[in-house]
Design a protein around this motif. Structure first.
Motif, PDB file in Angstrom:
ATOM      1  N   VAL A 149      14.065  16.418   5.039  1.00  0.00           N
ATOM      2  CA  VAL A 149      13.622  17.221   3.904  1.00  0.00           C
ATOM      3  C   VAL A 149      13.122  16.278   2.821  1.00  0.00           C
ATOM      4  CG1 VAL A 149      14.292  18.940   2.182  1.00  0.00           C
ATOM      5  CG2 VAL A 149      15.330  18.991   4.457  1.00  0.00           C
ATOM      6  N   GLY A 150      11.904  16.517   2.337  1.00  0.00           N
ATOM      7  CA  GLY A 150      11.350  15.654   1.298  1.00  0.00           C
ATOM      8  C   GLY A 150       9.945  16.060   0.936  1.00  0.00           C
ATOM      9  N   MET A 151       9.322  15.293   0.069  1.00  0.00           N
ATOM     10  CA  MET A 151       7.914  15.483  -0.266  1.00  0.00           C
ATOM     11  C   MET A 151       7.058  15.032   0.913  1.00  0.00           C
ATOM     12  SD  MET A 151       7.788  16.798  -3.256  1.00  0.00           S
ATOM     13  CE  MET A 151       8.879  17.040  -4.669  1.00  0.00           C
TER      14      MET A 151
ATOM     15  N   ASP B 293       5.835  11.190   5.333  1.00  0.00           N
ATOM     16  CA  ASP B 293       4.870  10.391   6.098  1.00  0.00           C
ATOM     17  C   ASP B 293       5.278   8.923   6.119  1.00  0.00           C
ATOM     18  OD1 ASP B 293       3.266  12.575   6.644  1.00  0.00           O
ATOM     19  OD2 ASP B 293       1.902  12.232   4.969  1.00  0.00           O
ATOM     20  N   LEU B 294       5.600   8.403   4.935  1.00  0.00           N
ATOM     21  CA  LEU B 294       5.965   6.994   4.839  1.00  0.00           C
ATOM     22  C   LEU B 294       7.277   6.704   5.545  1.00  0.00           C
ATOM     23  CD1 LEU B 294       4.993   6.314   1.121  1.00  0.00           C
ATOM     24  CD2 LEU B 294       3.601   6.079   3.181  1.00  0.00           C
TER      25      LEU B 294
ATOM     26  N   ASN C  49      13.386   6.247   0.697  1.00  0.00           N
ATOM     27  CA  ASN C  49      12.156   6.995   0.424  1.00  0.00           C
ATOM     28  C   ASN C  49      12.414   8.400  -0.102  1.00  0.00           C
ATOM     29  OD1 ASN C  49       9.667   5.329   1.458  1.00  0.00           O
ATOM     30  ND2 ASN C  49      11.302   4.967   2.916  1.00  0.00           N
ATOM     31  N   SER C  50      13.593   8.626  -0.684  1.00  0.00           N
ATOM     32  CA  SER C  50      13.918   9.918  -1.310  1.00  0.00           C
ATOM     33  C   SER C  50      13.821  11.073  -0.324  1.00  0.00           C
ATOM     34  CB  SER C  50      13.001  10.174  -2.519  1.00  0.00           C
ATOM     35  OG  SER C  50      13.179   9.174  -3.491  1.00  0.00           O
TER      36      SER C  50
ATOM     37  N   LEU D  46       0.823  -1.205   0.000  1.00  0.00           N
ATOM     38  CA  LEU D  46       0.000   0.000   0.000  1.00  0.00           C
ATOM     39  C   LEU D  46       0.862   1.262   0.000  1.00  0.00           C
ATOM     40  CD1 LEU D  46      -2.811  -0.972   2.546  1.00  0.00           C
ATOM     41  CD2 LEU D  46      -3.010  -0.789   0.061  1.00  0.00           C
ATOM     42  N   MET D  47       1.937   1.267   0.798  1.00  0.00           N
ATOM     43  CA  MET D  47       2.808   2.432   0.876  1.00  0.00           C
ATOM     44  C   MET D  47       3.484   2.707  -0.459  1.00  0.00           C
ATOM     45  SD  MET D  47       4.435   1.667   4.637  1.00  0.00           S
ATOM     46  CE  MET D  47       5.462   3.106   4.770  1.00  0.00           C
ATOM     47  N   THR D  48       3.944   1.656  -1.098  1.00  0.00           N
ATOM     48  CA  THR D  48       4.630   1.812  -2.375  1.00  0.00           C
ATOM     49  C   THR D  48       3.687   2.364  -3.428  1.00  0.00           C
ATOM     50  OG1 THR D  48       6.078  -0.020  -1.823  1.00  0.00           O
ATOM     51  CG2 THR D  48       5.941   0.591  -4.136  1.00  0.00           C
ATOM     52  N   ARG D  49       2.504   1.779  -3.511  1.00  0.00           N
ATOM     53  CA  ARG D  49       1.529   2.246  -4.498  1.00  0.00           C
ATOM     54  C   ARG D  49       1.134   3.700  -4.244  1.00  0.00           C
ATOM     55  NH1 ARG D  49      -1.284  -1.672  -7.374  1.00  0.00           N
ATOM     56  NH2 ARG D  49      -0.679  -3.818  -6.910  1.00  0.00           N
TER      57      ARG D  49
END
Length: 440
Positions: free
Chosen positions: A311-313, A318-319, A295-296, A246-249
Protein backbone atom coordinates in the motif's frame (compact mmCIF):
# COMPACT_ATOMS: atom_id res chain seq x y z
CA UNK A 1 -9.50 -89.78 -12.15
CA UNK A 2 -5.75 -89.22 -12.09
CA UNK A 3 -4.08 -87.05 -9.49
CA UNK A 4 -3.13 -84.46 -12.16
CA UNK A 5 -6.73 -84.26 -13.43
CA UNK A 6 -8.01 -83.70 -9.90
CA UNK A 7 -5.48 -80.91 -9.34
CA UNK A 8 -6.36 -79.21 -12.64
CA UNK A 9 -10.08 -79.40 -11.92
CA UNK A 10 -9.57 -77.90 -8.43
CA UNK A 11 -7.44 -75.11 -9.87
CA UNK A 12 -10.14 -74.26 -12.45
CA UNK A 13 -12.76 -74.20 -9.70
CA UNK A 14 -10.68 -71.84 -7.54
CA UNK A 15 -10.06 -69.54 -10.49
CA UNK A 16 -13.80 -69.41 -11.28
CA UNK A 17 -14.61 -68.62 -7.66
CA UNK A 18 -11.97 -65.86 -7.63
CA UNK A 19 -13.47 -64.25 -10.74
CA UNK A 20 -16.92 -64.35 -9.17
CA UNK A 21 -15.71 -62.80 -5.93
CA UNK A 22 -13.89 -60.08 -7.85
CA UNK A 23 -17.10 -59.20 -9.73
CA UNK A 24 -18.98 -59.00 -6.45
CA UNK A 25 -16.34 -56.81 -4.80
CA UNK A 26 -15.90 -54.38 -7.71
CA UNK A 27 -18.37 -51.52 -7.37
CA UNK A 28 -20.45 -50.83 -10.48
CA UNK A 29 -19.47 -47.81 -12.51
CA UNK A 30 -21.40 -44.81 -11.25
CA UNK A 31 -24.00 -43.32 -13.55
CA UNK A 32 -24.22 -39.59 -14.27
CA UNK A 33 -26.31 -38.86 -11.17
CA UNK A 34 -24.03 -40.98 -9.03
CA UNK A 35 -20.99 -39.21 -10.47
CA UNK A 36 -22.47 -35.82 -9.60
CA UNK A 37 -22.97 -36.94 -6.01
CA UNK A 38 -19.39 -38.21 -5.90
CA UNK A 39 -18.06 -34.89 -7.21
CA UNK A 40 -19.87 -32.85 -4.57
CA UNK A 41 -18.71 -35.24 -1.85
CA UNK A 42 -15.15 -35.14 -3.18
CA UNK A 43 -15.12 -31.34 -3.07
CA UNK A 44 -15.87 -31.44 0.65
CA UNK A 45 -13.31 -34.17 1.25
CA UNK A 46 -10.64 -32.17 -0.60
CA UNK A 47 -10.80 -28.94 1.38
CA UNK A 48 -12.50 -27.29 4.31
CA UNK A 49 -13.74 -28.55 7.69
CA UNK A 50 -14.79 -31.94 6.27
CA UNK A 51 -11.42 -32.58 4.56
CA UNK A 52 -10.52 -36.27 4.68
CA UNK A 53 -7.64 -37.58 2.54
CA UNK A 54 -8.74 -41.22 2.75
CA UNK A 55 -12.32 -40.42 1.79
CA UNK A 56 -11.00 -38.25 -1.05
CA UNK A 57 -8.88 -41.13 -2.38
CA UNK A 58 -11.86 -43.48 -2.22
CA UNK A 59 -14.07 -41.00 -4.07
CA UNK A 60 -11.39 -40.38 -6.68
CA UNK A 61 -11.07 -44.12 -7.34
CA UNK A 62 -14.82 -44.35 -7.94
CA UNK A 63 -14.77 -41.41 -10.34
CA UNK A 64 -11.75 -42.85 -12.12
CA UNK A 65 -13.81 -45.95 -12.91
CA UNK A 66 -15.74 -43.76 -15.33
CA UNK A 67 -12.72 -43.54 -17.61
CA UNK A 68 -13.56 -45.05 -20.98
CA UNK A 69 -17.29 -45.32 -20.26
CA UNK A 70 -20.05 -43.76 -22.37
CA UNK A 71 -20.86 -41.25 -19.66
CA UNK A 72 -17.26 -40.09 -19.09
CA UNK A 73 -17.37 -37.12 -21.48
CA UNK A 74 -20.84 -36.13 -20.28
CA UNK A 75 -19.66 -36.01 -16.68
CA UNK A 76 -16.54 -34.04 -17.62
CA UNK A 77 -18.64 -31.50 -19.57
CA UNK A 78 -20.85 -31.09 -16.52
CA UNK A 79 -17.81 -30.64 -14.26
CA UNK A 80 -16.30 -28.12 -16.71
CA UNK A 81 -19.35 -25.90 -16.22
CA UNK A 82 -18.84 -26.05 -12.46
CA UNK A 83 -15.17 -25.18 -12.93
CA UNK A 84 -16.07 -22.22 -15.11
CA UNK A 85 -18.62 -20.97 -12.59
CA UNK A 86 -16.08 -21.28 -9.80
CA UNK A 87 -13.90 -18.73 -11.58
CA UNK A 88 -16.74 -16.21 -11.41
CA UNK A 89 -16.65 -16.69 -7.65
CA UNK A 90 -12.84 -16.49 -7.41
CA UNK A 91 -12.54 -13.35 -9.53
CA UNK A 92 -15.55 -11.82 -7.81
CA UNK A 93 -13.74 -12.01 -4.47
CA UNK A 94 -10.77 -9.93 -5.62
CA UNK A 95 -8.38 -12.55 -7.00
CA UNK A 96 -6.56 -12.02 -10.30
CA UNK A 97 -5.41 -14.72 -12.76
CA UNK A 98 -1.67 -14.86 -11.99
CA UNK A 99 -2.29 -14.62 -8.24
CA UNK A 100 -4.69 -17.52 -8.26
CA UNK A 101 -2.43 -19.76 -10.36
CA UNK A 102 0.47 -18.91 -8.05
CA UNK A 103 -1.54 -19.82 -4.93
CA UNK A 104 -2.83 -23.08 -6.45
CA UNK A 105 0.67 -24.14 -7.48
CA UNK A 106 1.96 -23.56 -3.94
CA UNK A 107 -0.91 -25.56 -2.46
CA UNK A 108 -1.23 -28.49 -4.87
CA UNK A 109 1.65 -28.52 -7.36
CA UNK A 110 2.16 -28.23 -11.10
CA UNK A 111 -0.68 -30.46 -12.38
CA UNK A 112 -3.43 -28.54 -10.58
CA UNK A 113 -1.78 -25.27 -11.63
CA UNK A 114 -1.97 -26.40 -15.28
CA UNK A 115 -5.63 -27.22 -14.78
CA UNK A 116 -6.14 -23.73 -13.34
CA UNK A 117 -4.56 -22.09 -16.39
CA UNK A 118 -6.82 -24.19 -18.64
CA UNK A 119 -9.94 -23.19 -16.71
CA UNK A 120 -8.95 -19.51 -16.75
CA UNK A 121 -8.48 -19.79 -20.51
CA UNK A 122 -11.99 -21.20 -20.93
CA UNK A 123 -13.39 -18.48 -18.68
CA UNK A 124 -11.55 -15.79 -20.67
CA UNK A 125 -13.05 -17.17 -23.87
CA UNK A 126 -16.60 -17.19 -22.45
CA UNK A 127 -16.33 -13.66 -21.03
CA UNK A 128 -14.56 -12.20 -24.11
CA UNK A 129 -11.77 -11.07 -21.81
CA UNK A 130 -9.51 -10.16 -24.72
CA UNK A 131 -12.04 -7.52 -25.80
CA UNK A 132 -13.50 -6.17 -22.57
CA UNK A 133 -11.10 -6.91 -19.68
CA UNK A 134 -8.80 -4.20 -18.27
CA UNK A 135 -5.36 -4.04 -19.84
CA UNK A 136 -3.67 -5.42 -16.71
CA UNK A 137 -5.96 -8.45 -16.81
CA UNK A 138 -5.11 -9.15 -20.46
CA UNK A 139 -1.41 -8.82 -19.65
CA UNK A 140 -1.81 -11.51 -17.00
CA UNK A 141 -3.46 -13.81 -19.55
CA UNK A 142 -0.41 -13.30 -21.76
CA UNK A 143 1.90 -14.03 -18.83
CA UNK A 144 0.08 -17.32 -18.24
CA UNK A 145 0.46 -18.25 -21.90
CA UNK A 146 -3.27 -18.11 -22.59
CA UNK A 147 -3.78 -17.33 -26.26
CA UNK A 148 -6.97 -15.64 -27.54
CA UNK A 149 -9.79 -18.21 -27.61
CA UNK A 150 -7.29 -20.88 -26.59
CA UNK A 151 -9.92 -23.01 -24.85
CA UNK A 152 -13.11 -24.18 -26.62
CA UNK A 153 -16.46 -23.61 -24.97
CA UNK A 154 -16.97 -27.34 -24.65
CA UNK A 155 -14.65 -30.27 -24.31
CA UNK A 156 -11.75 -28.34 -22.80
CA UNK A 157 -11.68 -30.47 -19.64
CA UNK A 158 -11.55 -33.72 -21.61
CA UNK A 159 -8.75 -32.22 -23.71
CA UNK A 160 -6.84 -31.26 -20.56
CA UNK A 161 -7.20 -34.78 -19.11
CA UNK A 162 -5.87 -36.24 -22.35
CA UNK A 163 -2.95 -33.78 -22.48
CA UNK A 164 -1.87 -34.73 -18.95
CA UNK A 165 -1.43 -38.36 -20.02
CA UNK A 166 -1.87 -39.34 -16.38
CA UNK A 167 -3.84 -41.89 -14.40
CA UNK A 168 -7.50 -40.80 -14.04
CA UNK A 169 -7.09 -40.82 -10.27
CA UNK A 170 -4.47 -38.07 -10.62
CA UNK A 171 -6.59 -35.86 -12.87
CA UNK A 172 -9.68 -36.31 -10.67
CA UNK A 173 -7.63 -35.45 -7.60
CA UNK A 174 -6.54 -32.21 -9.28
CA UNK A 175 -10.13 -31.38 -10.28
CA UNK A 176 -11.61 -31.96 -6.84
CA UNK A 177 -8.73 -30.18 -5.10
CA UNK A 178 -9.25 -27.18 -7.36
CA UNK A 179 -12.99 -27.02 -6.67
CA UNK A 180 -12.53 -27.48 -2.94
CA UNK A 181 -9.92 -24.72 -2.87
CA UNK A 182 -12.26 -22.34 -4.68
CA UNK A 183 -15.05 -23.07 -2.20
CA UNK A 184 -13.00 -22.01 0.82
CA UNK A 185 -10.85 -19.25 -0.69
CA UNK A 186 -10.65 -16.08 1.37
CA UNK A 187 -11.45 -12.77 -0.39
CA UNK A 188 -8.76 -10.24 -1.27
CA UNK A 189 -8.97 -6.48 -1.71
CA UNK A 190 -10.25 -5.94 -5.29
CA UNK A 191 -7.59 -4.22 -7.38
CA UNK A 192 -9.28 -4.55 -10.79
CA UNK A 193 -12.87 -4.74 -11.94
CA UNK A 194 -14.33 -8.25 -11.72
CA UNK A 195 -15.49 -9.94 -14.96
CA UNK A 196 -19.13 -9.24 -14.09
CA UNK A 197 -18.38 -5.50 -14.38
CA UNK A 198 -16.37 -5.53 -17.60
CA UNK A 199 -17.34 -3.52 -20.67
CA UNK A 200 -15.67 -2.61 -23.94
CA UNK A 201 -15.46 1.02 -22.86
CA UNK A 202 -13.59 -0.03 -19.72
CA UNK A 203 -11.00 -1.96 -21.74
CA UNK A 204 -10.38 1.03 -23.99
CA UNK A 205 -10.14 3.51 -21.12
CA UNK A 206 -7.78 1.29 -19.09
CA UNK A 207 -5.41 1.06 -22.04
CA UNK A 208 -5.53 4.78 -22.71
CA UNK A 209 -5.19 5.84 -19.07
CA UNK A 210 -1.90 4.08 -18.56
CA UNK A 211 -0.07 6.09 -21.18
CA UNK A 212 3.64 5.83 -21.93
CA UNK A 213 6.08 5.25 -19.10
CA UNK A 214 7.90 8.41 -17.99
CA UNK A 215 11.33 8.62 -19.59
CA UNK A 216 13.01 8.88 -16.20
CA UNK A 217 11.57 5.50 -15.12
CA UNK A 218 12.80 3.95 -18.35
CA UNK A 219 16.27 5.35 -17.63
CA UNK A 220 16.19 3.99 -14.09
CA UNK A 221 15.19 0.53 -15.31
CA UNK A 222 18.03 0.58 -17.81
CA UNK A 223 20.58 1.57 -15.18
CA UNK A 224 19.39 -1.14 -12.79
CA UNK A 225 19.55 -3.79 -15.50
CA UNK A 226 23.14 -2.83 -16.30
CA UNK A 227 24.09 -2.76 -12.61
CA UNK A 228 22.76 -6.29 -12.14
CA UNK A 229 24.41 -7.64 -15.28
CA UNK A 230 27.93 -6.24 -15.02
CA UNK A 231 30.61 -8.45 -13.42
CA UNK A 232 32.59 -5.36 -12.33
CA UNK A 233 31.70 -4.00 -8.86
CA UNK A 234 33.00 -0.49 -9.64
CA UNK A 235 30.80 -0.19 -12.72
CA UNK A 236 27.78 -1.55 -10.85
CA UNK A 237 28.34 0.98 -8.07
CA UNK A 238 28.49 3.87 -10.56
CA UNK A 239 25.34 2.74 -12.35
CA UNK A 240 23.49 2.13 -9.11
CA UNK A 241 24.45 5.51 -7.69
CA UNK A 242 23.07 7.22 -10.78
CA UNK A 243 19.86 5.19 -10.62
CA UNK A 244 19.57 5.97 -6.92
CA UNK A 245 19.93 9.68 -7.57
CA UNK A 246 17.27 9.65 -10.30
CA UNK A 247 14.83 7.64 -8.16
CA UNK A 248 15.23 9.95 -5.19
CA UNK A 249 14.74 13.09 -7.24
CA UNK A 250 11.73 11.63 -9.01
CA UNK A 251 9.96 10.57 -5.81
CA UNK A 252 10.48 13.75 -3.83
CA UNK A 253 9.86 16.02 -6.82
CA UNK A 254 6.53 14.29 -7.42
CA UNK A 255 5.57 14.71 -3.77
CA UNK A 256 6.21 18.48 -3.98
CA UNK A 257 4.12 18.75 -7.17
CA UNK A 258 1.23 16.85 -5.59
CA UNK A 259 1.32 19.15 -2.58
CA UNK A 260 1.20 22.25 -4.79
CA UNK A 261 -1.85 20.86 -6.62
CA UNK A 262 -3.73 20.46 -3.30
CA UNK A 263 -5.05 17.03 -4.34
CA UNK A 264 -6.48 14.49 -1.92
CA UNK A 265 -3.56 12.29 -0.96
CA UNK A 266 -5.76 9.53 0.44
CA UNK A 267 -7.45 9.15 -2.92
CA UNK A 268 -4.07 8.65 -4.57
CA UNK A 269 -3.01 5.74 -2.35
CA UNK A 270 -3.23 2.41 -4.18
CA UNK A 271 -2.73 -1.25 -3.36
CA UNK A 272 -0.71 -3.75 -5.38
CA UNK A 273 0.18 -7.37 -4.80
CA UNK A 274 3.43 -9.19 -5.45
CA UNK A 275 3.98 -12.92 -5.86
CA UNK A 276 6.71 -14.29 -3.62
CA UNK A 277 8.12 -17.61 -4.75
CA UNK A 278 9.80 -20.40 -2.83
CA UNK A 279 12.37 -21.08 -1.54
CA UNK A 280 12.88 -18.98 1.61
CA UNK A 281 9.89 -16.67 1.13
CA UNK A 282 10.20 -15.25 4.64
CA UNK A 283 13.71 -13.98 3.87
CA UNK A 284 12.48 -12.36 0.64
CA UNK A 285 9.64 -10.80 2.61
CA UNK A 286 12.14 -9.36 5.07
CA UNK A 287 14.08 -7.77 2.20
CA UNK A 288 10.88 -6.33 0.71
CA UNK A 289 9.82 -4.93 4.07
CA UNK A 290 13.15 -3.16 4.50
CA UNK A 291 12.84 -1.59 1.06
CA UNK A 292 9.20 -0.68 1.66
CA UNK A 293 9.91 1.13 4.94
CA UNK A 294 12.49 3.29 3.19
CA UNK A 295 10.04 4.21 0.43
CA UNK A 296 6.99 4.99 2.61
CA UNK A 297 5.21 1.79 1.57
CA UNK A 298 3.32 -0.54 3.93
CA UNK A 299 3.27 -4.30 3.31
CA UNK A 300 1.38 -7.30 4.63
CA UNK A 301 2.21 -10.98 4.04
CA UNK A 302 -0.55 -13.39 2.99
CA UNK A 303 1.57 -16.34 4.01
CA UNK A 304 -0.58 -19.24 2.87
CA UNK A 305 -0.89 -17.88 -0.66
CA UNK A 306 2.64 -16.53 -1.15
CA UNK A 307 1.30 -13.02 -1.78
CA UNK A 308 2.29 -9.63 -0.43
CA UNK A 309 -0.05 -6.62 -0.45
CA UNK A 310 1.73 -3.28 -0.82
CA UNK A 311 0.00 0.00 0.00
CA UNK A 312 1.47 3.35 -1.01
CA UNK A 313 1.63 6.14 -3.56
CA UNK A 314 1.99 4.85 -7.16
CA UNK A 315 5.43 6.41 -7.60
CA UNK A 316 6.69 4.97 -4.32
CA UNK A 317 5.35 1.53 -5.26
CA UNK A 318 7.13 1.69 -8.62
CA UNK A 319 10.43 2.57 -6.98
CA UNK A 320 9.95 -0.01 -4.23
CA UNK A 321 9.36 -2.80 -6.74
CA UNK A 322 12.38 -1.80 -8.81
CA UNK A 323 14.70 -1.63 -5.80
CA UNK A 324 13.41 -4.90 -4.35
CA UNK A 325 13.83 -6.72 -7.65
CA UNK A 326 17.36 -5.39 -8.08
CA UNK A 327 18.42 -6.33 -4.55
CA UNK A 328 16.84 -9.77 -4.90
CA UNK A 329 18.95 -10.39 -8.00
CA UNK A 330 22.06 -9.21 -6.17
CA UNK A 331 21.25 -11.43 -3.16
CA UNK A 332 20.83 -14.42 -5.46
CA UNK A 333 24.18 -13.75 -7.14
CA UNK A 334 25.89 -13.29 -3.78
CA UNK A 335 24.37 -16.51 -2.45
CA UNK A 336 25.58 -18.43 -5.50
CA UNK A 337 29.09 -17.09 -4.97
CA UNK A 338 29.03 -17.99 -1.27
CA UNK A 339 27.57 -21.47 -1.67
CA UNK A 340 30.66 -23.39 -2.77
CA UNK A 341 31.06 -26.17 -0.21
CA UNK A 342 28.55 -28.61 1.25
CA UNK A 343 27.94 -26.58 4.42
CA UNK A 344 27.10 -23.49 2.41
CA UNK A 345 24.56 -25.39 0.31
CA UNK A 346 22.42 -26.41 3.28
CA UNK A 347 18.96 -24.85 3.60
CA UNK A 348 19.79 -23.39 7.04
CA UNK A 349 22.86 -21.59 5.65
CA UNK A 350 21.00 -20.20 2.65
CA UNK A 351 18.01 -19.06 4.66
CA UNK A 352 20.19 -17.40 7.31
CA UNK A 353 22.29 -15.80 4.57
CA UNK A 354 19.25 -14.18 2.95
CA UNK A 355 17.82 -13.02 6.29
CA UNK A 356 21.14 -11.42 7.20
CA UNK A 357 21.41 -9.82 3.77
CA UNK A 358 17.95 -8.30 4.18
CA UNK A 359 18.63 -7.10 7.74
CA UNK A 360 21.90 -5.40 6.85
CA UNK A 361 20.40 -3.80 3.73
CA UNK A 362 17.64 -2.44 5.95
CA UNK A 363 20.21 -0.88 8.27
CA UNK A 364 22.01 0.74 5.34
CA UNK A 365 18.73 2.02 3.90
CA UNK A 366 17.77 3.56 7.25
CA UNK A 367 21.06 5.48 7.39
CA UNK A 368 20.63 6.62 3.80
CA UNK A 369 17.04 7.68 4.47
CA UNK A 370 18.14 9.93 7.34
CA UNK A 371 20.78 11.52 5.13
CA UNK A 372 18.23 12.00 2.36
CA UNK A 373 15.93 13.80 4.76
CA UNK A 374 18.65 16.28 5.68
CA UNK A 375 19.59 16.88 2.05
CA UNK A 376 15.97 17.28 0.96
CA UNK A 377 15.29 19.87 3.64
CA UNK A 378 18.17 22.01 2.40
CA UNK A 379 16.93 21.75 -1.19
CA UNK A 380 13.19 22.20 -0.73
CA UNK A 381 13.04 24.01 2.60
CA UNK A 382 11.14 23.22 5.79
CA UNK A 383 7.87 22.86 3.86
CA UNK A 384 9.02 19.40 2.81
CA UNK A 385 8.61 17.92 6.30
CA UNK A 386 4.80 18.36 6.52
CA UNK A 387 4.46 17.32 2.87
CA UNK A 388 6.15 13.96 3.50
CA UNK A 389 4.38 13.49 6.84
CA UNK A 390 0.99 13.98 5.18
CA UNK A 391 1.80 11.35 2.57
CA UNK A 392 2.89 8.89 5.26
CA UNK A 393 -0.31 9.53 7.20
CA UNK A 394 -2.47 8.98 4.10
CA UNK A 395 -0.77 5.65 3.32
CA UNK A 396 -1.11 4.51 6.94
CA UNK A 397 -4.80 5.40 7.03
CA UNK A 398 -5.60 3.38 3.89
CA UNK A 399 -3.49 0.44 5.06
CA UNK A 400 -5.18 0.25 8.47
CA UNK A 401 -8.60 0.51 6.87
CA UNK A 402 -7.86 -2.45 4.59
CA UNK A 403 -6.00 -4.53 7.17
CA UNK A 404 -7.28 -3.63 10.65
CA UNK A 405 -5.82 -6.77 12.24
CA UNK A 406 -2.21 -7.69 11.57
CA UNK A 407 0.24 -9.99 13.35
CA UNK A 408 4.00 -9.33 13.36
CA UNK A 409 6.27 -12.05 11.99
CA UNK A 410 9.38 -13.16 13.87
CA UNK A 411 12.34 -14.78 12.09
CA UNK A 412 14.85 -17.12 13.70
CA UNK A 413 18.41 -17.63 12.52
CA UNK A 414 19.73 -21.20 12.71
CA UNK A 415 23.11 -20.90 10.98
CA UNK A 416 25.69 -18.42 12.29
CA UNK A 417 27.99 -18.89 9.27
CA UNK A 418 25.15 -18.09 6.89
CA UNK A 419 24.22 -15.00 8.92
CA UNK A 420 27.76 -13.64 8.86
CA UNK A 421 28.20 -14.33 5.15
CA UNK A 422 24.90 -12.60 4.39
CA UNK A 423 25.89 -9.45 6.27
CA UNK A 424 29.19 -9.31 4.40
CA UNK A 425 27.36 -9.65 1.07
CA UNK A 426 24.92 -6.89 2.07
CA UNK A 427 27.84 -4.51 2.65
CA UNK A 428 28.70 -4.90 -1.05
CA UNK A 429 25.12 -4.51 -2.30
CA UNK A 430 24.21 -1.47 -4.38
CA UNK A 431 21.29 0.39 -2.85
CA UNK A 432 19.69 1.42 -6.09
CA UNK A 433 16.58 3.22 -5.02
CA UNK A 434 14.56 4.94 -2.36
CA UNK A 435 15.38 8.35 -0.91
CA UNK A 436 18.94 7.63 0.10
CA UNK A 437 20.83 10.44 -1.59
CA UNK A 438 20.09 13.86 -3.04
CA UNK A 439 22.93 15.68 -4.74
CA UNK A 440 22.94 19.28 -5.85
Amino acid sequence: MSRNSQQNRAARKRKKQHRGNAREQRAPRPGIEGAESLVFAGIEFACGPAANPESLRRTVRQLADLDGSRSADTVLDWVSRILDGSMDHVFGTGWQPTEFVHAVRREFGARTARLTVTVIGAHASRTSARKVAPAQWREQLDELGIAPDSAPARGYLSAWCASENADPTDTWTAILSFLGYCSYLIPLTPLLAAPANWSEGMAASSSASRGPEPKILARIRGLLAKAEATPYPEEAETLSAKAQDLMTRYAIGSAVIDAAAHTSLRDQVVTRRLLVDNPYPEAKLQLLNCVAETNSVRVIWHQRFGLVSMVGMPIDLDLCEMLFTSLLVQASHALSEAGGDRVKRTPSFRRSFLLAFATRVGERLAIARDQAGRDASSQYGKELVPIMAERTEAVGSVFENQFPSTVPIAHSVTNAHGWQAGRVAAELADLTGGRERITG
